[in-house]
Scaffold this motif. Structure first.
Motif, mmCIF file in Angstrom:
data_model
loop_
_atom_site.group_PDB
_atom_site.id
_atom_site.type_symbol
_atom_site.label_atom_id
_atom_site.label_comp_id
_atom_site.label_asym_id
_atom_site.label_seq_id
_atom_site.Cartn_x
_atom_site.Cartn_y
_atom_site.Cartn_z
ATOM 1 N N HIS A 174 0.801 -1.226 0.000
ATOM 2 C CA HIS A 174 0.000 0.000 0.000
ATOM 3 C C HIS A 174 0.838 1.281 0.000
ATOM 4 N N LEU A 175 2.150 1.161 -0.217
ATOM 5 C CA LEU A 175 2.991 2.349 -0.328
ATOM 6 C C LEU A 175 3.127 2.765 -1.791
ATOM 7 N N ASP A 176 3.000 4.049 -2.064
ATOM 8 C CA ASP A 176 3.297 4.579 -3.393
ATOM 9 C C ASP A 176 4.685 5.192 -3.328
ATOM 10 N N LEU A 177 5.698 4.359 -3.557
ATOM 11 C CA LEU A 177 7.072 4.826 -3.402
ATOM 12 C C LEU A 177 7.447 5.869 -4.452
ATOM 13 N N ARG A 178 6.775 5.857 -5.579
ATOM 14 C CA ARG A 178 7.049 6.861 -6.606
ATOM 15 C C ARG A 178 6.730 8.268 -6.077
ATOM 16 N N ALA A 179 5.623 8.383 -5.360
ATOM 17 C CA ALA A 179 5.157 9.686 -4.884
ATOM 18 C C ALA A 179 5.660 10.025 -3.486
ATOM 19 N N LEU A 180 6.324 9.081 -2.827
ATOM 20 C CA LEU A 180 6.783 9.316 -1.469
ATOM 21 C C LEU A 180 7.732 10.511 -1.411
ATOM 22 N N GLY A 181 7.443 11.450 -0.542
ATOM 23 C CA GLY A 181 8.258 12.654 -0.449
ATOM 24 C C GLY A 181 9.367 12.564 0.576
ATOM 25 N N MET A 182 10.395 13.401 0.379
ATOM 26 C CA MET A 182 11.524 13.477 1.297
ATOM 27 C C MET A 182 11.932 14.939 1.435
ATOM 28 N N VAL A 183 12.245 15.342 2.666
ATOM 29 C CA VAL A 183 12.849 16.653 2.894
ATOM 30 C C VAL A 183 14.178 16.444 3.600
ATOM 31 N N LEU A 184 15.179 17.194 3.184
ATOM 32 C CA LEU A 184 16.529 17.065 3.725
ATOM 33 C C LEU A 184 16.872 18.345 4.467
ATOM 34 N N TYR A 239 30.460 19.081 6.460
ATOM 35 C CA TYR A 239 31.682 19.467 7.149
ATOM 36 C C TYR A 239 31.530 19.176 8.641
ATOM 37 N N ALA A 240 32.641 19.211 9.362
ATOM 38 C CA ALA A 240 32.601 19.014 10.805
ATOM 39 C C ALA A 240 31.647 20.028 11.433
ATOM 40 N N GLY A 241 30.801 19.543 12.337
ATOM 41 C CA GLY A 241 29.819 20.396 12.989
ATOM 42 C C GLY A 241 28.441 20.343 12.373
ATOM 43 N N ASP A 242 28.318 19.745 11.198
ATOM 44 C CA ASP A 242 27.023 19.663 10.530
ATOM 45 C C ASP A 242 26.157 18.542 11.110
ATOM 46 N N HIS A 243 24.863 18.777 11.077
ATOM 47 C CA HIS A 243 23.877 17.748 11.430
ATOM 48 C C HIS A 243 22.910 17.628 10.264
ATOM 49 N N ILE A 244 22.724 16.413 9.783
ATOM 50 C CA ILE A 244 21.867 16.163 8.620
ATOM 51 C C ILE A 244 20.716 15.260 9.031
ATOM 52 N N GLU A 245 19.507 15.634 8.612
ATOM 53 C CA GLU A 245 18.343 14.791 8.854
ATOM 54 C C GLU A 245 17.509 14.697 7.590
ATOM 55 N N ALA A 246 17.076 13.487 7.256
ATOM 56 C CA ALA A 246 16.141 13.273 6.155
ATOM 57 C C ALA A 246 14.826 12.774 6.730
ATOM 58 N N ARG A 247 13.733 13.385 6.289
ATOM 59 C CA ARG A 247 12.402 13.001 6.741
ATOM 60 C C ARG A 247 11.620 12.450 5.555
ATOM 61 N N PHE A 248 11.111 11.240 5.719
ATOM 62 C CA PHE A 248 10.436 10.534 4.642
ATOM 63 C C PHE A 248 8.951 10.301 4.934
ATOM 64 N N GLY A 249 8.329 11.167 5.726
ATOM 65 C CA GLY A 249 6.918 10.986 6.022
ATOM 66 C C GLY A 249 6.666 9.675 6.733
ATOM 67 N N GLN A 250 5.807 8.830 6.155
ATOM 68 C CA GLN A 250 5.412 7.597 6.816
ATOM 69 C C GLN A 250 6.532 6.574 6.932
ATOM 70 N N LEU A 251 7.657 6.781 6.216
ATOM 71 C CA LEU A 251 8.805 5.872 6.361
ATOM 72 C C LEU A 251 9.664 6.220 7.558
ATOM 73 N N GLY A 252 9.446 7.413 8.137
ATOM 74 C CA GLY A 252 10.234 7.823 9.288
ATOM 75 C C GLY A 252 11.408 8.709 8.903
ATOM 76 N N ASN A 253 12.274 8.950 9.872
ATOM 77 C CA ASN A 253 13.402 9.868 9.714
ATOM 78 C C ASN A 253 14.726 9.151 9.947
ATOM 79 N N VAL A 254 15.792 9.787 9.484
ATOM 80 C CA VAL A 254 17.145 9.267 9.733
ATOM 81 C C VAL A 254 18.080 10.470 9.820
ATOM 82 N N SER A 255 19.066 10.397 10.716
ATOM 83 C CA SER A 255 19.953 11.542 10.876
ATOM 84 C C SER A 255 21.375 11.096 11.207
ATOM 85 N N VAL A 256 22.310 12.041 11.009
ATOM 86 C CA VAL A 256 23.711 11.787 11.321
ATOM 87 C C VAL A 256 24.376 13.135 11.601
ATOM 88 N N ALA A 257 25.362 13.101 12.474
ATOM 89 C CA ALA A 257 26.142 14.310 12.777
ATOM 90 C C ALA A 257 27.580 14.088 12.338
#
Length: 259
Positions: A174-184, A239-257
């Motif tokens: 029931h996932l429409d992976l084509r339309a699944l959005g992501m914000v970085l 670069y050193a000091g950066d924090h990155i997070e990706a949000r995928f809606g119903q797939l959840g989030n993932v992050s790294v520093a």
């Protein structure tokens, strides 16, 4: 040609361990072919396996039309993911261990059965998928200043460096992976958006391409492996000091520093 392949594989290994970039192969060896480049990649992988590493998955690169146009190619490339590349969600990565890292957000597929080409289809990929996870791929080029052409990045294991795997596991029913959005997000600020369609129109198309391409080298996608089908937006410098997070809606989030 075997002696040149051996030489270039050694150069890549040394560049990664020393964090000192090397000149583009395509400038020094204009007669190298894409097939040569894949053999160089496999030699590096074999050396790492001999040193005790093991393969945890594979990745597809150059799935967006923009990246293909930039490198003047008409198909993706691929690389191998090894156990020392895996980073847990919300962990810290040292930029000192890399040369010029960049980061991309992707929908990671985990398989529950093997896929072997050459006739793998979009539907085969969907049926073989156990679940999907939010991921961040940290890419790096052992080629100086990212002055790469297709042959350079193929030889350099698809410019792979690390993969950050999110904790949420989502079945694809029931996932429409084509339309699944992501914000970085970078340090809390929105820097990129994308959708699953960025990866060859649908991430499963990219994975089918990969399974079929790997069959040329008698390699299959394995049950339990994580497969990255390509970035959903452009790569971002980190670069050193950066924090990155990706949000995928119903797939959840993932992050790294980075430090």
């Amino acid at each position: 040609m075997d002696s040149i392949r051996n030489k270039l594989a050694s150069e890549l290994m040394n560049a990664e361990s020393s964090q000192i970039a090397i000149a583009p192969f395509t400038e020094r060896y204009p007669d190298l072919t894409v097939t040569d480049a894949y053999h160089i990649q496999l030699q590096v992988v074999e050396q790492r396996l001999a040193a005790g590493r093991h393969i945890i998955g594979k990745k597809v690169g150059l799935t967006s039309k923009a990246m293909q146009t930039m490198l003047n190619v008409n198909e993706p490339d691929y690389g191998h993911l090894l156990d020392d590349m895996e980073v847990a969600d919300q962990q810290v990565v040292s930029v000192k261990d890399m040369i010029s890292p960049r980061i991309e957000a992707e929908i990671g597929f985990v398989l529950d059965r093997d896929l072997r080409g050459p006739d793998v289809t979009f539907l085969d990929v969907l049926l073989a998928t156990k679940y999907v996870v939010p991921t961040l791929e940290i890419i790096d080029s052992r080629i100086a200043d990212w002055k790469i052409k297709l042959i350079d990045t193929v030889a350099d294991n698809g410019s792979s460096a690390r993969v950050v795997v999110g904790q949420q596991k989502t079945p694809i029913d029931h996932l429409d992976l084509r339309a699944l959005g992501m914000v970085l997000l970078k340090n809390g600020e929105l820097i990129a958006t994308g959708s699953g369609a960025a990866a060859l129109g649908h991430p499963a198309h990219a994975i089918a391409w990969l399974a079929n391409k790997l069959s040329d080298f008698n390699i299959s996608l394995k049950a339990g492996e994580i497969i990255l089908p390509g970035a959903l937006s452009g790569a971002v410098n980190v670069y050193a000091g950066d924090h990155i997070e990706a949000r995928f809606g119903q797939l959840g989030n993932v992050s790294v520093a980075f430090e």
